[in-house]
Scaffold this motif. Sequence first.
Motif, mmCIF file in Angstrom:
data_model
loop_
_atom_site.group_PDB
_atom_site.id
_atom_site.type_symbol
_atom_site.label_atom_id
_atom_site.label_comp_id
_atom_site.label_asym_id
_atom_site.label_seq_id
_atom_site.Cartn_x
_atom_site.Cartn_y
_atom_site.Cartn_z
ATOM 1 N N CYS A 39 0.553 -1.096 -0.008
ATOM 2 C CA CYS A 39 -0.262 0.047 -0.090
ATOM 3 C C CYS A 39 0.920 0.886 0.125
ATOM 4 N N LYS A 40 1.417 1.568 0.800
ATOM 5 C CA LYS A 40 3.265 2.627 1.025
ATOM 6 C C LYS A 40 3.749 2.479 -1.050
ATOM 7 N N ILE A 41 3.904 1.587 -0.606
ATOM 8 C CA ILE A 41 4.898 1.708 -1.994
ATOM 9 C C ILE A 41 3.811 2.212 -3.437
ATOM 10 N N GLY A 42 2.396 1.904 -3.558
ATOM 11 C CA GLY A 42 0.999 1.972 -4.164
ATOM 12 C C GLY A 42 1.604 3.377 -4.262
ATOM 13 N N LYS A 43 1.712 4.326 -2.717
ATOM 14 C CA LYS A 43 1.127 5.619 -2.548
ATOM 15 C C LYS A 43 2.637 6.220 -3.500
ATOM 16 N N TRP A 44 3.615 6.699 -3.290
ATOM 17 C CA TRP A 44 4.213 6.340 -3.592
ATOM 18 C C TRP A 44 4.466 7.020 -4.752
ATOM 19 N N MET A 45 4.863 5.398 -5.670
ATOM 20 C CA MET A 45 4.237 5.078 -7.295
ATOM 21 C C MET A 45 3.365 6.071 -7.427
ATOM 22 N N GLU A 46 2.043 6.432 -7.514
ATOM 23 C CA GLU A 46 1.705 7.774 -7.530
ATOM 24 C C GLU A 46 1.769 8.801 -7.757
ATOM 25 N N LEU A 48 5.426 9.661 -7.522
ATOM 26 C CA LEU A 48 6.153 9.766 -8.179
ATOM 27 C C LEU A 48 5.400 10.545 -9.841
ATOM 28 N N ASP A 49 4.302 9.038 -10.383
ATOM 29 C CA ASP A 49 3.461 9.349 -11.028
ATOM 30 C C ASP A 49 3.309 11.192 -11.428
ATOM 31 N N LYS A 50 2.727 11.758 -10.334
ATOM 32 C CA LYS A 50 2.219 12.797 -10.412
ATOM 33 C C LYS A 50 2.921 13.811 -10.762
ATOM 34 N N TYR A 51 4.115 13.338 -10.078
ATOM 35 C CA TYR A 51 5.481 15.072 -9.768
ATOM 36 C C TYR A 51 6.469 14.644 -10.310
ATOM 37 N N GLY A 52 6.899 13.715 -10.756
ATOM 38 C CA GLY A 52 8.171 13.032 -11.300
ATOM 39 C C GLY A 52 8.384 13.843 -12.418
#
Length: 69
Positions: A39-46, A48-52
């Motif tokens: 769950c935590k990694i999923g939030k990090w991926m979101e 990164l996708d949003k602000y990467g």
Amino acid sequence: PITFKDARKTAEVFWRVVSLPDPPLHLTIGEDVIETMRCKIGKWMEMLDKYGAWSEGLEVGARASAEPE
């Protein structure tokens, strides 16, 4: 203190890990902990996708490899 449901099985897992030729530096065990980490990694991926894209062109010095040397 951390207590595990099955101490013997936990000890066996740790023994298997330390017996590996190249054991992981970090180990997540326990189905509940793994679900929390997913769950935590999923939030990090979101994030990164949003602000990467905001990091484009902002490398510091030589480009670092994703894999440790």
